[in-house]
Design an enzyme around this catalytic site. Structure first.
Site, PDB file in Angstrom:
ATOM      1  N   TYR A 154       0.837  -1.209   0.000  1.00 30.60           N
ATOM      2  CA  TYR A 154       0.000   0.000   0.000  1.00 30.60           C
ATOM      3  C   TYR A 154       0.870   1.257   0.000  1.00 30.60           C
ATOM      4  O   TYR A 154       0.667   2.176  -0.802  1.00 30.60           O
ATOM      5  CB  TYR A 154      -0.926  -0.041   1.222  1.00 30.60           C
ATOM      6  CG  TYR A 154      -1.945   1.070   1.251  1.00 30.60           C
ATOM      7  CD1 TYR A 154      -2.994   1.102   0.335  1.00 30.60           C
ATOM      8  CD2 TYR A 154      -1.855   2.094   2.190  1.00 30.60           C
ATOM      9  CE1 TYR A 154      -3.931   2.132   0.367  1.00 30.60           C
ATOM     10  CE2 TYR A 154      -2.788   3.117   2.220  1.00 30.60           C
ATOM     11  CZ  TYR A 154      -3.818   3.134   1.311  1.00 30.60           C
ATOM     12  OH  TYR A 154      -4.736   4.162   1.334  1.00 30.60           O
ATOM     13  N   LYS A 158       1.148   4.344  -2.817  1.00 30.46           N
ATOM     14  CA  LYS A 158       0.754   5.715  -2.511  1.00 30.46           C
ATOM     15  C   LYS A 158       1.946   6.677  -2.640  1.00 30.46           C
ATOM     16  O   LYS A 158       1.768   7.837  -3.015  1.00 30.46           O
ATOM     17  CB  LYS A 158       0.114   5.797  -1.118  1.00 30.46           C
ATOM     18  CG  LYS A 158      -1.212   5.029  -1.019  1.00 30.46           C
ATOM     19  CD  LYS A 158      -2.247   5.547  -2.016  1.00 30.46           C
ATOM     20  CE  LYS A 158      -3.596   4.869  -1.892  1.00 30.46           C
ATOM     21  NZ  LYS A 158      -4.574   5.354  -2.882  1.00 30.46           N
TER      22      LYS A 158
HETATM   23  N1  LIG Z   1      -9.900   5.634   4.424  1.00 30.09           N
HETATM   24  C1  LIG Z   1      -8.661   6.020   4.677  1.00 30.09           C
HETATM   25  O1  LIG Z   1      -8.198   6.048   5.827  1.00 30.09           O
HETATM   26  C2  LIG Z   1      -7.760   6.452   3.564  1.00 30.09           C
HETATM   27  C3  LIG Z   1      -6.568   7.117   3.876  1.00 30.09           C
HETATM   28  C4  LIG Z   1      -5.723   7.525   2.860  1.00 30.09           C
HETATM   29  C5  LIG Z   1      -6.062   7.264   1.543  1.00 30.09           C
HETATM   30  N2  LIG Z   1      -7.224   6.592   1.257  1.00 30.09           N
HETATM   31  C6  LIG Z   1      -7.512   6.327  -0.150  1.00 30.09           C
HETATM   32  O2  LIG Z   1      -8.753   6.929  -0.467  1.00 30.09           O
HETATM   33  C7  LIG Z   1      -9.347   6.201  -1.543  1.00 30.09           C
HETATM   34  C8  LIG Z   1     -10.789   5.885  -1.188  1.00 30.09           C
HETATM   35  O3  LIG Z   1     -10.760   5.146   0.002  1.00 30.09           O
HETATM   36  P1  LIG Z   1     -12.047   4.910   0.918  1.00 30.09           P
HETATM   37  O4  LIG Z   1     -11.533   4.826   2.295  1.00 30.09           O
HETATM   38  O5  LIG Z   1     -13.116   5.856   0.570  1.00 30.09           O
HETATM   39  O6  LIG Z   1     -12.401   3.412   0.441  1.00 30.09           O
HETATM   40  P2  LIG Z   1     -13.777   2.672   0.086  1.00 30.09           P
HETATM   41  O7  LIG Z   1     -13.440   1.214   0.055  1.00 30.09           O
HETATM   42  O8  LIG Z   1     -14.873   3.135   0.988  1.00 30.09           O
HETATM   43  O9  LIG Z   1     -14.047   3.176  -1.397  1.00 30.09           O
HETATM   44  C9  LIG Z   1     -13.230   2.791  -2.485  1.00 30.09           C
HETATM   45  C10 LIG Z   1     -14.106   2.566  -3.699  1.00 30.09           C
HETATM   46  O10 LIG Z   1     -13.249   2.219  -4.801  1.00 30.09           O
HETATM   47  C11 LIG Z   1     -13.907   1.214  -5.562  1.00 30.09           C
HETATM   48  N3  LIG Z   1     -12.944   0.439  -6.346  1.00 30.09           N
HETATM   49  C12 LIG Z   1     -12.069  -0.486  -5.894  1.00 30.09           C
HETATM   50  N4  LIG Z   1     -11.407  -1.045  -6.913  1.00 30.09           N
HETATM   51  C13 LIG Z   1     -11.881  -0.450  -8.044  1.00 30.09           C
HETATM   52  C14 LIG Z   1     -11.583  -0.615  -9.412  1.00 30.09           C
HETATM   53  N5  LIG Z   1     -10.693  -1.528  -9.838  1.00 30.09           N
HETATM   54  N6  LIG Z   1     -12.234   0.163 -10.316  1.00 30.09           N
HETATM   55  C15 LIG Z   1     -13.166   1.080  -9.904  1.00 30.09           C
HETATM   56  N7  LIG Z   1     -13.486   1.250  -8.597  1.00 30.09           N
HETATM   57  C16 LIG Z   1     -12.858   0.498  -7.689  1.00 30.09           C
HETATM   58  C17 LIG Z   1     -14.603   0.364  -4.506  1.00 30.09           C
HETATM   59  O11 LIG Z   1     -15.645  -0.445  -5.064  1.00 30.09           O
HETATM   60  C18 LIG Z   1     -15.097   1.405  -3.521  1.00 30.09           C
HETATM   61  O12 LIG Z   1     -16.413   1.832  -3.824  1.00 30.09           O
HETATM   62  C19 LIG Z   1      -8.446   4.983  -1.775  1.00 30.09           C
HETATM   63  O13 LIG Z   1      -7.565   5.247  -2.853  1.00 30.09           O
HETATM   64  C20 LIG Z   1      -7.677   4.866  -0.485  1.00 30.09           C
HETATM   65  O14 LIG Z   1      -6.430   4.237  -0.669  1.00 30.09           O
HETATM   66  C21 LIG Z   1      -8.076   6.191   2.229  1.00 30.09           C
END
Ligand SMILES: NC(=O)c1ccc[n+]([C@@H]2O[C@H](COP(=O)([O-])OP(=O)(O)OC[C@H]3O[C@@H](n4cnc5c(N)ncnc54)[C@H](O)[C@@H]3O)[C@@H](O)[C@H]2O)c1
Length: 257
Positions: A154, A158
């Site tokens: 991961y 990132k």
């Molecule tokens: N939640 C956190 O703490 C956090 C922190 C830093 C970064 N992020 C990043 O933020 C982004 C969103 O995270 P989140 O927490 O909202 O996650 P989440 O799982 O709630 O949402 C992610 C969405 O991406 C979709 N997805 C996954 N693979 C896919 C693909 N191949 N094609 C199209 N859609 C796809 C999923 O179906 C889901 O709806 C991610 O990139 C994650 O790495 C999250």
């Protein structure tokens, strides 16, 4: 109405941060193209926006699949004639130190989190270049800046997204296209709930540990990040180019003890 008349494509907008951002963009006057690999969740986001009087269209695509992404972008262009804002948000979690990760699991994280930023950018950019106008926001993470235990795949992706953002900005500045990255700390979304269940024997203890890791004393909310993405997507951030925006409750720059 900070995005009045703008056309915005958001990947992974069926859940969490993507969904909240799509809803906020619509409230601020944008027409929102909601992408997700999960059709039911993506449609739910689009319908909730429409129900509150906003404009939204769901387009299914797997961001790791070139043909699927190309078709999505072409459909968006056919529907609206342009894409002003691209939020490369879709991503998945990856748990484990290097020796614990199966090669296939490594590849999957790299495909979604890195190829999944490359492909939508690859197919949207020519349209932005033609119009000499565009705004791309890439989803990185504060993990790009700090070492966190057992998050090798991961963090590698990132960190790569942050580097890629700077590189993209240099290539496309001459086309009046801005490219910035957003770096959230731990935000309570289905993604984190799933990660806590799979990575820890005691998820409650894990949440307590994360709370102490963030100077805020709590996990962030999807709307905390959505507000930052809105700023990057709007003209208010017009002097930000190739920059990271931290929304992390103090994880990167703070240390309490
Ligand atoms: N939640 C956190 O703490 C956090 C922190 C830093 C970064 N992020 C990043 O933020 C982004 C969103 O995270 P989140 O927490 O909202 O996650 P989440 O799982 O709630 O949402 C992610 C969405 O991406 C979709 N997805 C996954 N693979 C896919 C693909 N191949 N094609 C199209 N859609 C796809 C999923 O179906 C889901 O709806 C991610 O990139 C994650 O790495 C999250």
């Amino acid at each position: 109405m900070r995005l009045q008349g703008k056309i915005a494509l958001l990947t992974g907008a069926g859940s969490g941060i993507g969904r909240k951002t799509a809803e906020l963009f619509a409230k601020e006057g944008a027409t929102v193209i909601v992408n997700d690999i999960d059709e039911a969740k993506g449609k739910e986001t689009a319908q909730s926006i429409q129900a509150s009087g906003g404009n939204a269209l769901f387009l299914h695509a797997d961001v790791t699949d070139a043909a699927s992404v190309r078709l999505m972008v072409e459909s968006a262009i056919q529907a609206y004639g342009r894409i002003d804002i691209l939020f490369n948000n879709a991503g998945i979690s990856g748990v484990g130190a290097i020796h614990e990760i199966e090669p296939e699991a490594w590849d999957r994280v790299v495909r979604v989190n890195l190829r999944g930023v490359f492909l939508p950018s690859r197919y949207v950019l020519p349209y932005m270049m033609e119009r000499k106008s565009g705004n791309i926001i890439n989803m990185s993470s504060c993990i790009a800046e700090i070492g966190l235990a057992r998050r090798a795949s991961y963090s590698a992706t990132k960190g790569a997204v942050l580097s890629l953002t700077k590189s993209m900005q240099v290539d496309y500045a001459k086309y009046n296209i801005r490219v910035n990255a957003i770096l959230p700390g731990t935000i309570l979304t289905p993604f984190v709930e799933q990660y806590l269940q799979s990575a820890y024997e005691d998820p409650e203890a894990a949440i307590a540990a994360i709370r102490t890791r963030q100077l805020s004393g709590n996990l962030g909310r999807p709307e905390d990040v959505a507000n930052g993405v809105l700023f990057l997507a709007s003209d208010e951030s017009s002097f930000m180019m190739g920059s990271p925006l931290y929304i992390d409750g103090g994880v990167v720059f703070g240390k309490d003890a």
